[in-house]
Each structure stands twice: as structure tokens, then as C-alpha cells.
Design a protein around this motif. Structure first.
Motif, PDB file in Angstrom:
ATOM      1  N   ASP A   1       6.902  -2.869 -10.093  1.00 40.27           N
ATOM      2  CA  ASP A   1       6.304  -2.082 -11.161  1.00 40.27           C
ATOM      3  C   ASP A   1       5.387  -2.903 -12.051  1.00 40.27           C
ATOM      4  O   ASP A   1       4.456  -2.371 -12.663  1.00 40.27           O
ATOM      5  CB  ASP A   1       7.401  -1.431 -12.015  1.00 40.27           C
ATOM      6  CG  ASP A   1       8.164  -0.358 -11.243  1.00 40.27           C
ATOM      7  OD1 ASP A   1       7.625   0.100 -10.215  1.00 40.27           O
ATOM      8  OD2 ASP A   1       9.285   0.005 -11.663  1.00 40.27           O
TER       9      ASP A   1
ATOM     10  N   GLU B   1      -3.379   3.553  -2.838  1.00 42.56           N
ATOM     11  CA  GLU B   1      -3.148   2.590  -3.915  1.00 42.56           C
ATOM     12  C   GLU B   1      -2.669   1.271  -3.312  1.00 42.56           C
ATOM     13  O   GLU B   1      -1.805   1.250  -2.439  1.00 42.56           O
ATOM     14  CB  GLU B   1      -2.114   3.127  -4.887  1.00 42.56           C
ATOM     15  CG  GLU B   1      -1.798   2.169  -6.029  1.00 42.56           C
ATOM     16  CD  GLU B   1      -0.688   2.686  -6.916  1.00 42.56           C
ATOM     17  OE1 GLU B   1      -0.998   3.154  -8.023  1.00 42.56           O
ATOM     18  OE2 GLU B   1       0.487   2.631  -6.487  1.00 42.56           O
TER      19      GLU B   1
ATOM     20  N   ILE C   1      -5.805   9.395  -1.519  1.00 43.62           N
ATOM     21  CA  ILE C   1      -5.942   8.373  -2.558  1.00 43.62           C
ATOM     22  C   ILE C   1      -4.972   7.254  -2.196  1.00 43.62           C
ATOM     23  O   ILE C   1      -3.747   7.431  -2.232  1.00 43.62           O
ATOM     24  CB  ILE C   1      -5.642   8.928  -3.955  1.00 43.62           C
ATOM     25  CG1 ILE C   1      -6.543  10.133  -4.249  1.00 43.62           C
ATOM     26  CG2 ILE C   1      -5.835   7.833  -5.001  1.00 43.62           C
ATOM     27  CD1 ILE C   1      -8.018   9.819  -4.211  1.00 43.62           C
TER      28      ILE C   1
ATOM     29  N   ARG D   1      -1.050   7.864  -2.714  1.00 45.42           N
ATOM     30  CA  ARG D   1      -0.753   8.512  -3.987  1.00 45.42           C
ATOM     31  C   ARG D   1      -0.985  10.018  -3.927  1.00 45.42           C
ATOM     32  O   ARG D   1      -0.293  10.790  -4.601  1.00 45.42           O
ATOM     33  CB  ARG D   1      -1.611   7.904  -5.098  1.00 45.42           C
ATOM     34  CG  ARG D   1      -1.315   6.435  -5.380  1.00 45.42           C
ATOM     35  CD  ARG D   1       0.120   6.260  -5.861  1.00 45.42           C
ATOM     36  NE  ARG D   1       0.396   7.016  -7.062  1.00 45.42           N
ATOM     37  CZ  ARG D   1       0.220   6.548  -8.289  1.00 45.42           C
ATOM     38  NH1 ARG D   1      -0.201   5.307  -8.464  1.00 45.42           N
ATOM     39  NH2 ARG D   1       0.483   7.294  -9.341  1.00 45.42           N
ATOM     40  N   GLN D   2      -1.987  10.434  -3.139  1.00 48.92           N
ATOM     41  CA  GLN D   2      -2.331  11.862  -3.137  1.00 48.92           C
ATOM     42  C   GLN D   2      -2.997  12.225  -1.817  1.00 48.92           C
ATOM     43  O   GLN D   2      -3.759  11.426  -1.250  1.00 48.92           O
ATOM     44  CB  GLN D   2      -3.265  12.185  -4.311  1.00 48.92           C
ATOM     45  CG  GLN D   2      -3.668  13.645  -4.415  1.00 48.92           C
ATOM     46  CD  GLN D   2      -4.570  13.894  -5.613  1.00 48.92           C
ATOM     47  OE1 GLN D   2      -4.525  13.174  -6.594  1.00 48.92           O
ATOM     48  NE2 GLN D   2      -5.388  14.912  -5.515  1.00 48.92           N
TER      49      GLN D   2
ATOM     50  N   GLN E   1      -1.032  -2.346  -4.628  1.00 48.11           N
ATOM     51  CA  GLN E   1      -0.372  -2.933  -5.796  1.00 48.11           C
ATOM     52  C   GLN E   1       0.064  -4.347  -5.451  1.00 48.11           C
ATOM     53  O   GLN E   1       0.656  -4.595  -4.392  1.00 48.11           O
ATOM     54  CB  GLN E   1       0.831  -2.087  -6.211  1.00 48.11           C
ATOM     55  CG  GLN E   1       1.474  -2.547  -7.520  1.00 48.11           C
ATOM     56  CD  GLN E   1       2.511  -1.549  -8.015  1.00 48.11           C
ATOM     57  OE1 GLN E   1       3.080  -0.797  -7.236  1.00 48.11           O
ATOM     58  NE2 GLN E   1       2.749  -1.544  -9.326  1.00 48.11           N
TER      59      GLN E   1
ATOM     60  N   THR F   1      -2.665  -2.510 -10.004  1.00 45.37           N
ATOM     61  CA  THR F   1      -3.019  -1.587  -8.922  1.00 45.37           C
ATOM     62  C   THR F   1      -4.529  -1.377  -8.846  1.00 45.37           C
ATOM     63  O   THR F   1      -5.257  -1.564  -9.818  1.00 45.37           O
ATOM     64  CB  THR F   1      -2.339  -0.215  -9.116  1.00 45.37           C
ATOM     65  OG1 THR F   1      -2.803   0.365 -10.348  1.00 45.37           O
ATOM     66  CG2 THR F   1      -0.833  -0.354  -9.134  1.00 45.37           C
TER      67      THR F   1
ATOM     68  N   ASN G   1       2.571  15.716   3.614  1.00 39.61           N
ATOM     69  CA  ASN G   1       2.680  14.351   4.133  1.00 39.61           C
ATOM     70  C   ASN G   1       2.199  14.338   5.582  1.00 39.61           C
ATOM     71  O   ASN G   1       2.975  14.206   6.528  1.00 39.61           O
ATOM     72  CB  ASN G   1       4.128  13.857   4.036  1.00 39.61           C
ATOM     73  CG  ASN G   1       4.636  13.827   2.604  1.00 39.61           C
ATOM     74  OD1 ASN G   1       4.033  13.192   1.747  1.00 39.61           O
ATOM     75  ND2 ASN G   1       5.733  14.521   2.352  1.00 39.61           N
TER      76      ASN G   1
ATOM     77  N   THR H   1      -7.228   1.498  -6.502  1.00 37.40           N
ATOM     78  CA  THR H   1      -7.209   2.658  -5.612  1.00 37.40           C
ATOM     79  C   THR H   1      -8.547   2.823  -4.912  1.00 37.40           C
ATOM     80  O   THR H   1      -9.581   2.319  -5.356  1.00 37.40           O
ATOM     81  CB  THR H   1      -6.879   3.949  -6.386  1.00 37.40           C
ATOM     82  OG1 THR H   1      -7.897   4.163  -7.379  1.00 37.40           O
ATOM     83  CG2 THR H   1      -5.515   3.865  -7.029  1.00 37.40           C
TER      84      THR H   1
ATOM     85  N   TYR I   1       0.838  -1.200   0.000  1.00 36.57           N
ATOM     86  CA  TYR I   1       0.000   0.000   0.000  1.00 36.57           C
ATOM     87  C   TYR I   1       0.873   1.251   0.000  1.00 36.57           C
ATOM     88  O   TYR I   1       1.975   1.267   0.563  1.00 36.57           O
ATOM     89  CB  TYR I   1      -0.899   0.029   1.240  1.00 36.57           C
ATOM     90  CG  TYR I   1      -1.834  -1.152   1.346  1.00 36.57           C
ATOM     91  CD1 TYR I   1      -3.083  -1.139   0.740  1.00 36.57           C
ATOM     92  CD2 TYR I   1      -1.464  -2.296   2.058  1.00 36.57           C
ATOM     93  CE1 TYR I   1      -3.950  -2.219   0.839  1.00 36.57           C
ATOM     94  CE2 TYR I   1      -2.317  -3.383   2.162  1.00 36.57           C
ATOM     95  CZ  TYR I   1      -3.563  -3.342   1.547  1.00 36.57           C
ATOM     96  OH  TYR I   1      -4.410  -4.413   1.647  1.00 36.57           O
ATOM     97  N   ASN I   2       0.350   2.305  -0.640  1.00 36.70           N
ATOM     98  CA  ASN I   2       1.011   3.599  -0.551  1.00 36.70           C
ATOM     99  C   ASN I   2      -0.022   4.697  -0.768  1.00 36.70           C
ATOM    100  O   ASN I   2      -1.113   4.458  -1.311  1.00 36.70           O
ATOM    101  CB  ASN I   2       2.169   3.714  -1.550  1.00 36.70           C
ATOM    102  CG  ASN I   2       1.679   3.788  -2.990  1.00 36.70           C
ATOM    103  OD1 ASN I   2       1.434   4.867  -3.516  1.00 36.70           O
ATOM    104  ND2 ASN I   2       1.515   2.636  -3.644  1.00 36.70           N
TER     105      ASN I   2
ATOM    106  N   THR J   1     -10.465   5.903  -1.952  1.00 34.38           N
ATOM    107  CA  THR J   1     -10.328   7.174  -1.243  1.00 34.38           C
ATOM    108  C   THR J   1     -10.583   6.966   0.242  1.00 34.38           C
ATOM    109  O   THR J   1     -11.606   6.385   0.625  1.00 34.38           O
ATOM    110  CB  THR J   1     -11.305   8.220  -1.792  1.00 34.38           C
ATOM    111  OG1 THR J   1     -11.022   8.447  -3.173  1.00 34.38           O
ATOM    112  CG2 THR J   1     -11.179   9.533  -1.037  1.00 34.38           C
TER     113      THR J   1
END
Length: 722
Positions: free
Chosen positions: A349, A341, A339, A296-297, A343, A353, A306, A355, A293-294, A357
Motif C-alpha cells: 500500500d 496500474e 486501466i 483497475r477497470q 505499483q 502507482t 473480469n 496507470t 501489476y493489476n 490504458t
């Protein structure tokens, strides 16, 4: 830098499955060796082949044949950190220390495909191992005694493309009689879903007819047997397991939204807000479903872009800024949208993915006390008026939707008579100060109240209520022209009815509350339903203008009610109303009356009872019963009529002998028990009728009546039971 030294991987002795010898049975598509055991090195070196060390260290070579020249041969390794060259050499793509306990190599041509297993001895379990998925047998099945059918699990990647059907494996029977045939059964063949797999009845080649989906069905349990020409089973059935190899064909999905988290303002750094969890339909034992998880926005990105961090493996969102930055009152917006994400493929890479909210609300805590907008408030109110007189305003920086903002007001001084109350306006948070008991200018023209304000919720420990949380309210009472007040009210007197006209009943007393204005008062009659009363406009003396009658319809329960006005000399004048209740004592001024006043009797009646008479009197006891009934005058010979007492209110009229058909008037005198008594004489009209064959003839009446005697007997019986 030290030169890279190839790391020797010592391959342990392993059991190698040899299905059958190619010399005896011909070419068998697939890997010639299915299982290898290699030792876990300290590190696999990038671009260096993995070595197979037995006595000498040799490059590990995987041998695959589709029995048709291996045209378009492709290798796939279960770990993205390795590859297999065209010549079957296994090579590391990067420096890596741990790959798990098992690696799988998938080889495929347009004509055949197969899977080989590399067991890493000393390797540690890591998520992403395909061992559990493939349930790959470490050794091929050993033929049982008297069994010549040899099968090995068949591994088929999902989502294969055309052409179909395509061979995926082969069943071998080393001792199959001539003319015998292979037969394949089970779910996916002759059971739903039907027709996915089939077998060449002569060669034993197993083929798949369409693309497979591991997420629909991960394994198929089939059975192989050999039959003679008639279909009779010669050998088997032998289990054949077909394993669908997972491909990364499903994106992570957040299925539990909406995702809303709350964190208290001023929370310490590292406070957990919420957890985001995504779902991946791919095999959870592979990297295809290993999620990372990360964020994105972040919106808004103030005061820091942040504000939050998400644990890449667990999905826990935590705060990463200092408590001072989590101040709800200084934030541009106390709500953040992230947001998130997810993956798969452990975040590489090449992973797919998805996403979602996450909404994070900075919750308010009561770190600001309410403060009055000014220290003193002014209010004016007319005497005698109740209701809201002033709204007290306060300021509070906390969240208006919480108890940390909502105000609670208290009058702490200046309200000994409890004439004032204060309540909170739920929309504006203002304090609504009200008069609940009318104020009197003549008693006090000024009032001073001390009021404090607090929150519904307690303040946080390091915040307290200060001087700004109290205010003074100065109230001025305005004088108004108040109407005179009767005392007592109501006024009550008791008089006998029929007192003489002009009798004085009482003198009313009304006073003007406006004692400082020195006004005069005049009186008048307001409501006098029977027109019996008069009042002196100057001194308030009430006398009678007519005879008071207790039996009047204007009297209720012996009480007559009248209203009077007292009018002061103010400009404009004010009026007060007073009530007079006159209780009238009864006198014997009403003679009793009888009922009924008419009766019928048959000329030949055996029962000579004529009628039962009752009496009533408008007066009250003791001016009523017991009544005395008498025959006033007998115009007929004596001993024809007789009247007998039944009880205090009824008597029986009867004949002493039958009379001829005619109408008779009998004067009945009834006297009450008053002192002095009152008497009334009423004529009782008696019709003597001809009664034959149940027909009653009273002159021309000719009306059919029920038996008069029977009716009289019924009435006598009823009265006797009283």
C-alpha cells in the motif's frame, strides 16, 4: 493455538570494524559496529526482537552516536517488515520467512547519520536487497602500512531536507602532524557538479551542501589527503566513496504506449493478449522499483467484468473467460479498454502507482458464411444495352473490415456466351450483375443464371457454405426497335476515275434485326463530300451524279468515302449507318507542268546555262515520268537555245551564244509517259541582264544578285549526285 516461541538467531562471528578507539581520537559519529552476521531462522516472529546469539542469546542492539546526545534519533530499515526501537533493538513487524541476504539500518539525527549492515547467513537473494545498491563493504578498510588516514564509505539518503550543510561522516587521521589540513577532491567537490561536498580541513568532518538525487548520480568517488601549510600533500590521496541511498521518489511510468492488443474471437482461456511493462527510475535492486501489476477497470464490463487477467509480476494480459464468451458477433463492443496500474514496493500500500490504458480488440474470424437475402432475383434489360442490371444482396455477421465479410461472387451456370459478369461493390458488399455483351431479344428473350457467393477468407473448419450461399437470377430481355444493319460494313468498290455520269457503283444491303416486326427500309445519302453520288431510296442502288476525280481534294490516298443511312418504318423509326469506300483507279487526265517559269542570265556570261527545269504531274505512275522536254517553237534564229535532259524529271535550258540585254519568252513543251500521253506548253520567261562588277542590271531592276553561273553549277552538281 501454540504459544509463540521467540526464535533465536545465532549471530556468526563477524569481523567488526573499529575505526579508532574513542579514547584515542575522541567521539566518532555513527554506528559503533557496522556489520553483523545473523543466521536465517525458519521464521521471524511478529513483535519479537531479533536475537544476537554468540554464546548466549541476547537481543540485538545497534549502537549509534552523533556525539551530541542523539537528539531526534530516527532509524530506518531497508525491509518494511522490521523496525529498530529507540534503544536500538531490531524487531520483526510480521511473521516472515525470507528477507534476503542483507538488511540495512539507517540511523539519522540532525547532526549525523550512518548505515549498518546485517548479513543474513543462509538467506536467499530476493529482489529488493540493497547490497548491490550500496556496494557496502562488509569490512572496513584496514589501514595500509605507513597510512594513518582512515575512511569508510559514507551513505547519504537522497532527497534530504534543510538544513544544509549537514555532516554526513568523518575522516580520521591517527598520525596527523600538527598544523596539517584535510583536503577533499573529486567529482562533486572541485569537479562538476561542483560544491556538493566539502570537508572541515581541521576536523575531517565531511558535509553535504544540498539535497542529492540518486537518479542523477548514484555514487561519488572522492579522494581525501592531508597537506601541510603550503598545500603540499603529506599523505594520500585515499579513496572516499559516497553512496546515495535510494528513496521511493519515482512513480512507475508506462513509456511505450499506446498499448493495443489483439485476440482472436473464440480463443482458449489463458490466451496471452499482450504485455504491459512499466518503468521505475528508482533503484532496480530495491523494492522501490519492484513493480506489481493489476487491472483497475474494464470497459465495457459485459459479458463479464473480469474478461482478462494480468500477471502481477510479468505484466502479461491473458483471457480468463471461456471461448464462447469471446464471440465477436454477440459482444456489445468488440473492443475493451483496461486501466492497468503498476505499483512499486512489490505492490504494498505504501508503493507509488502509475496507470496506462490498454486497448484490446477482439479480432474476427470467418465463422459465418455469407447468405443471400433471397433465393431468387429478377432483372430486366433492353436488348443492345450493357451495364449493371441488378444488385444481389447478402448478409454476413463477420467484421465488415475483414476478408471474412467481403464477398466474392461467381456465375456457376447459365452464362455460356460470357454475356454476363458479376463484381463486388466494395462499400455495400452487394454483387453487381452486369451485361458485358449486348443481348439480342430475337435470339433469346430470357436468361437464367445460378450465382454463388463466398468470402475472400476461407471459413473456419467447422463452418461450411450452405444452400443460402447460392441464388438464381431471372433476366428478361426487352425488345427495342433496332436500327437496320448494313452488310458488309464498310462496303468497298473499285472504279476508274472519270467514268460517265450515271454509272452504277453498287447496290447496298441493309437488314432489320427486328425480324419479328416485318418493317420496311428506306435509304438516303448521309455524307457525300464531293456531291458525286445518289442512292435509290427503295432498292439501295448507288450511281454517280458527277465525274469521279481521283485528284480531287476530297480523295485521300485514291479512296473516296461516303456514308449512307438505312431507316426502318418503326415508331419511332430507327436508323443504321453504312460506309462506302470507293477506290479510284488513275487515268492519264492531267498534263504535266514545269517549274520554274522565269530565269535570268548575264549578257556576257561565259557559262551559257540558263536554268534547270523540273516537271510534275498529278497523276500516278505510269502516267507521269519519264518526262520529255522540248522547245516548242523558236521565234529567234536557230541554234540560239538548247534544252538537254538531265534525268526523268529535269532538263537544262542553255544558250548557244550570248544575247543582248532583253526579255525573251521561250515556249517549253513537256510530255508525260501516259497512254495516250498528255502534253503541256508553258512559256519560260528569260531576262538577259547586264552583269558588271558583281552588279546585275535587268532593265530597271538593278538588284544585286549572286553569280547566276555559280548557282547553276551548284544545282547541276546536286542533280548529278541523285
Amino acid at each position: 493455538m501454540q504459544p509463540r516461541t521467540p526464535l533465536v538467531l545465532c549471530v556468526l562471528l563477524s569481523q567488526v570494524l573499529l575505526l579508532t578507539s574513542a579514547e584515542d581520537l575522541g567521539c566518532t559519529p555513527g554506528f559503533q559496529q557496522k556489520v553483523f552476521h545473523i543466521s536465517q531462522p525458519a521464521e521471524f516472529i511478529e513483535d519479537q526482537p531479533v536475537l544476537n546469539c554468540k554464546r548466549l542469546c541476547l537481543q540485538m542492539r545497534l549502537t549509534f552516536s552523533d556525539c551530541k546526545g542523539n537528539d531526534q534519533l530516527r532509524y530506518e530499515v531497508s525491509s518494511p517488515h522490521f523496525k529498530v526501537n529507540r534503544d536500538g533493538i531490531l524487531v520483526a513487524l510480521r511473521n516472515i520467512t525470507a528477507v534476503g541476504r542483507t538488511l540495512f539500518v539507517h540511523a539519522q539525527t540532525p547532526h549525523a547519520e550512518d548505515m549498518a549492515e546485517l548479513v543474513v547467513v543462509g538467506g536467499k537473494d530476493i529482489q529488493g536487497s540493497l547490497q548491490d545498491i550500496f556496494k557496502f563493504a562488509r569490512t572496513s578498510p584496514v589501514p595500509r602500512q605507513k597510512r594513518s588516514i582512515v575512511v569508510s564509505p559514507i551513505l547519504i539518503p537522497e532527497n534530504q531536507r534543510q538544513p544544509f550543510p549537514r555532516d554526513v561522516g568523518k575522516v580520521v587521521d591517527s598520525d596527523r602532524p600538527e598544523g596539517s589540513k584535510f583536503r577533499l577532491t573529486g567529482r562533486g567537490v572541485d569537479q562538476e557538479p561542483k560544491g556538493i561536498f566539502r570537508i572541515n580541513e581541521n576536523t575531517g568532518s565531511v558535509s553535504v551542501t544540498r539535497s542529492l538525487d540518486r537518479e542523477v548520480m548514484a555514487t561519488y568517488q572522492l579522494f581525501v589527503e592531508t597537506t601541510d601549510v603550503s598545500g603540499k600533500t603529506l599523505e594520500g590521496p585515499v579513496p572516499l566513496e559516497i553512496i546515495v541511498i535510494d528513496q521511493n521518489d519515482n512513480r512507475p511510468i508506462f513509456r511505450e504506449g499506446p498499448y493495443i492488443g489483439h485476440v482472436m474471437e473464440g480463443s482458449p482461456t489463458g490466451t496471452t493478449v499482450m504485455r504491459m511493462t512499466a518503468f521505475d527510475a528508482d533503484d532496480p535492486a530495491t523494492d522501490n522499483a519492484l513493480l506489481r501489476y493489476n487491472i483497475r477497470q474494464q470497459t465495457p464490463d459485459k459479458p463479464s467484468p473480469n474478461m482478462f487477467y494480468i500477471d502481477p509480476e510479468k505484466g502479461d494480459i491473458v483471457t480468463v473467460v471461456s471461448p464462447a464468451l469471446l464471440d465477436r458477433e454477440t459482444l456489445e463492443n468488440p473492443k475493451y479498454e483496461l486501466i492497468i496500474e503498476a505499483q512499486d514496493m512489490a505492490g504494498l500500500d505504501v508503493g507509488l502507482t502509475g496507470t496506462a490504458t490498454a486497448t484490446i480488440v477482439i479480432d474476427d474470424k470467418n465463422d459465418h458464411s455469407p447468405k443471400f437475402t433471397k433465393k431468387e432475383f429478377q432483372a430486366e434489360v433492353e436488348e443492345g444495352v450493357v451495364g449493371v442490371i441488378v444488385n444481389l444482396t447478402v448478409e454476413d455477421k463477420d467484421d465488415p473490415a475483414t476478408g471474412a465479410w467481403r464477398a466474392a461472387y461467381t456465375i456457376i451456370n447459365g452464362n455460356p456466351g460470357q454475356s454476363f459478369e458479376i463484381h463486388t461493390n466494395p462499400q455495400t458488399n452487394e454483387g453487381m450483375l452486369s451485361v458485358v455483351k449486348p443481348l439480342d431479344y430475337e435470339i433469346s428473350a430470357f436468361h437464367t443464371l445460378l450465382i454463388k457467393v463466398e468470402n475472400e477468407d476461407p471459413l473456419v473448419p467447422d463452418v461450411s457454405y450452405g444452400p443460402s450461399s447460392t441464388a438464381t437470377v431471372h433476366i428478361t430481355v426487352m425488345d427495342v426497335n433496332e436500327g437496320p444493319v448494313f452488310y458488309p460494313d464498310p462496303m468497298m468498290v473499285t472504279r476508274r476515275e472519270n467514268i460517265s455520269v450515271g454509272s452504277v457503283l453498287l447496290t447496298v444491303n441493309a437488314t432489320d434485326p427486328d425480324s419479328l416486326q416485318h418493317q420496311t427500309i428506306r435509304y438516303s445519302v448521309y455524307k457525300d463530300p464531293a456531291g458525286w453520288l445518289n442512292i435509290n431510296p427503295i432498292n439501295g442502288t448507288v450511281d454517280t451524279t458527277a465525274v469521279l476525280d481521283r485528284e480531287s481534294p476530297f480523295v485521300r490516298n485514291s479512296v473516296y468515302t461516303a456514308l449512307f443511312l438505312a431507316i426502318d418504318s418503326g415508331d419511332p423509326p430507327a436508323t443504321g449507318t453504312g460506309t462506302l469506300l470507293i477506290t479510284l483507279e488513275d487515268v492519264n487526265d492531267n498534263a504535266p507542268s514545269i517549274y520554274p517559269t522565269a530565269a535570268e542570265v548575264c549578257d556576257d556570261a561565259k557559262n551559257l546555262s540558263v536554268v534547270i527545269l523540273g516537271a510534275s504531274d498529278k497523276d500516278l505512275h505510269p502516267n507521269t515520268d519519264p518526262f520529255k522536254f522540248e522547245i516548242h517553237k523558236q521565234t529567234v534564229p536557230d541554234k540560239v537555245w538548247k534544252i538537254s535532259k538531265i534525268n526523268n524529271t529535269h532538263a537544262l535550258v542553255s544558250l548557244l551564244q550570248n544575247l543582248n540585254k532583253a526579255n525573251y519568252n521561250l515556249p517549253i513543251m513537256v510530255t508525260d509517259s501516259g497512254k495516250p500521253p498528255m502534253t503541256n506548253v508553258t512559256d519560260l520567261r528569260v531576262q538577259v541582264c547586264s552583269c558588271k562588277n558583281s552588279k546585275v542590271d535587268c532593265n530597271a531592276a538593278g538588284t544585286l544578285h549572286p553569280s547566276l553561273a555559280s548557282a547553276l553549277l551548284f544545282i547541276l552538281f546536286s542533280l548529278a549526285c541523285l
